[in-house]
Every structure is written in C-alpha cells, then in structure tokens.
Enzyme design. Structure first.
Site, PDB file in Angstrom:
ATOM      1  CE  LYS A   1      -6.144   2.037  -0.931  1.00 47.28           C
ATOM      2  NZ  LYS A   1      -6.501   2.049   0.288  1.00 47.28           N
TER       3      LYS A   1
ATOM      4  CE1 TYR B   1      -2.902   3.062   0.554  1.00 48.42           C
ATOM      5  CE2 TYR B   1      -3.550   2.131   2.715  1.00 48.42           C
ATOM      6  CZ  TYR B   1      -3.669   3.193   1.814  1.00 48.42           C
ATOM      7  OH  TYR B   1      -4.597   4.254   2.064  1.00 48.42           O
TER       8      TYR B   1
END
Length: 298
Positions: free
Chosen positions: A166, A138
């Site tokens: 992400k 992330y």
C-alpha cells in the site's frame, strides 16, 4: 477454484468504525456498513486500520471488529485486517487471529515505535509472515518515520515476506521503480488523491478511504481509471478530488466520517485524542460533500 486468487486486489475499503455518542462501537452499524460496501461493488474491507481508529481499541474490541467484518462481508477472503503493533510478536498474534477468523490477507506497517533500520524492518515482516497469511506492506513514512523505499520493498518481496504494498508516500514516480526492482510485487493505491496517477502506472488495487462515504462514485472512478478510460475517469476524479485529498490530511478520519454522516451512512464521532474538525474545516468538507451529492455522483 478460488474466485479471488489474489484477495488483496481491487477496492479494499479501509473502513471507518461507527461509534455511538458515548464512543462505544456500533457493531450492528459496522456490519451493515461492511455489507453495504460489498453490495455497492467494493471488493473487500480493511478493518483496524488508522481510519478504523485501531489505536484506541481494546484487544477485545479489535478482535470483535475483525469477526464482524468477516461475517458481514460473507467471505473472509474479502477481509484484510490491519495488524500493526509496537512489537513484532504482537503483530504476529493479530495476524494469527486474522487467519483463525478466515481472513484472506493482512496489512502491516513497519515497526513504528522507533526509526527502524532495514534489517529490523525485514525481520519484522518475516516474523508476521510466519502466521501464514499473505502480508501487504503499508508504506506511510509520514507517520511511521520508516520509509519502505523501492529497494527495501524489493528485499521484503525477495524474502517472501510481502505480496503487495500500500503506497502512501504520494510519490507516483515510485510505481515505476517498484515495478523494475520487484516486478512480482503488487502495487496498491494507498492515498485517495493519487488514485488516477497510480492506476495508470499499473496499480492492481486501492486501499481506499472515501468509498466509506461515496461508494458508488468511488467504484465508478476506480473501474474507469484501471481500465484507462480517461473520458470517464478524469471528470469524475476532478469532481471528487476536493474530498479525496482529505485522505492525506491528519484529519482524514473526521473528514470521512462527516461525509458519511452527510451521505446518510452513520460515521459518528471519533475517540480521543481525535477531536472534531475545526469549523472552517467542517465547512469545507460539508460544502464539497454536498456538491458531490447534489450532482448525483454518490
């Protein structure tokens, strides 16, 4: 054969956590919320992310949220818990708990207690990957102060520590550099308000915020965007963008929960230190949500 060999693909909703007025978790409401998202066409859920207010949860609450999500989704592969923690050992323990619960993957921030260098970041991801589940990195340089730049992501992928990222930087140019430097690394849309741009650039998933409130419209938008059906996607994107951009604001949890309440899907209050939206912010979110609902897009 596994019907979803890459369970991090598709629309993975970063679930908001419905709270009662006394700020306790409504687990039955959360289970219903997860089941509704899957029924509406979302591919899975991401519990215990920032939108799920994981920082305010006790260890018992955090573990139970994962178990509830797995049961409600009907297939653990549809669940990608956030396993962020200050220490790598603790993050690994959360990944092991996710594996024990039957989850298909986990979402992991870089170290966020200090501005970690590349070596520390690589060691952190390698440690959590030892839990055995696929790890989605992330990249949120705004909140973590650690930027998973394309070169570093290529190293993490080369280490065998991550399967996807992400991407929340908002810099859509990175999609092409990531594909060049790490062609086997899956790109996932990390911010709702760059969905169309990253879908056109080759994203294979969306870790999404606003489907919590508007699942049908969000599913339609994502499917059209990834099919490069601009005739369908562009008008829908324009209509939803006044709400989607809240996903990139500090008040995104409060905004999405307010939209959930307006759409008839209980979001409820937030735990401190988050406070309710300022009156002008609430009015803006309310007007944009009611406009979408009135147009029948929800």
């Amino acid at each position: 054969m596994n019907p979803r060999p890459h369970p991090w693909h598709g629309i993975m909703v970063a679930t908001a956590l419905p709270l009662r007025d006394d700020l306790t978790i409504d687990y039955d409401g959360y289970a219903a919320h997860v089941a509704r998202l899957v029924a509406e066409g979302c591919d899975g859920v991401v519990p215990n992310g920032s939108l799920g207010e994981y920082q305010t949860l006790t260890d018992e609450e955090r573990a139970r949220v994962v178990r509830v999500a797995v049961e409600a989704a009907g297939d653990g592969a549809r669940v990608m818990p956030g396993v962020a923690a200050y220490g790598s050992a603790e993050a690994r323990r959360w990944a092991e708990q996710a594996a024990e619960a039957g989850c298909g993957s986990v979402l992991l921030l870089p170290p966020n207690a200090y501005r970690a260098d590349a070596g520390a970041v690589r060691a952190h991801y390698a440690e959590v990957a030892r839990a055995g589940l696929p790890v989605v990195a992330y990249n949120n340089p705004f909140d973590t102060k650690v930027d998973l730049a394309p070169e570093l992501l290529a190293q993490l992928h080369g280490d065998g520590s991550v399967v996807a990222v992400k991407e929340f930087s908002g810099d859509v140019r990175r999609a092409y550099e990531i594909a060049e430097l790490a062609p086997g690394l899956d790109l996932l849309i990390g911010a709702d308000d760059v969905l169309l741009e990253l879908a056109l650039a080759g994203a294979v998933g969306w870790i999404a915020g606003y489907p919590n409130a508007l699942p049908a419209a969000s599913v339609a938008l994502y499917r059209a965007a990834t099919a490069h059906d601009l005739d369908t996607a562009l008008p829908l994107y324009r209509a939803l963008h006044p709400l989607l951009r809240w996903d990139s604001k500090p008040e995104f949890v409060q905004a999405i929960k307010l939209s959930m309440d307006l759409a008839g899907h209980h979001g409820g209050p937030c735990r401190p230190p988050r406070t309710p939206l300022a009156p002008d912010q609430a009015a803006t979110v309310r007007a944009a949500t009611e406009k979408v609902l009135a147009e029948g897009l929800a």
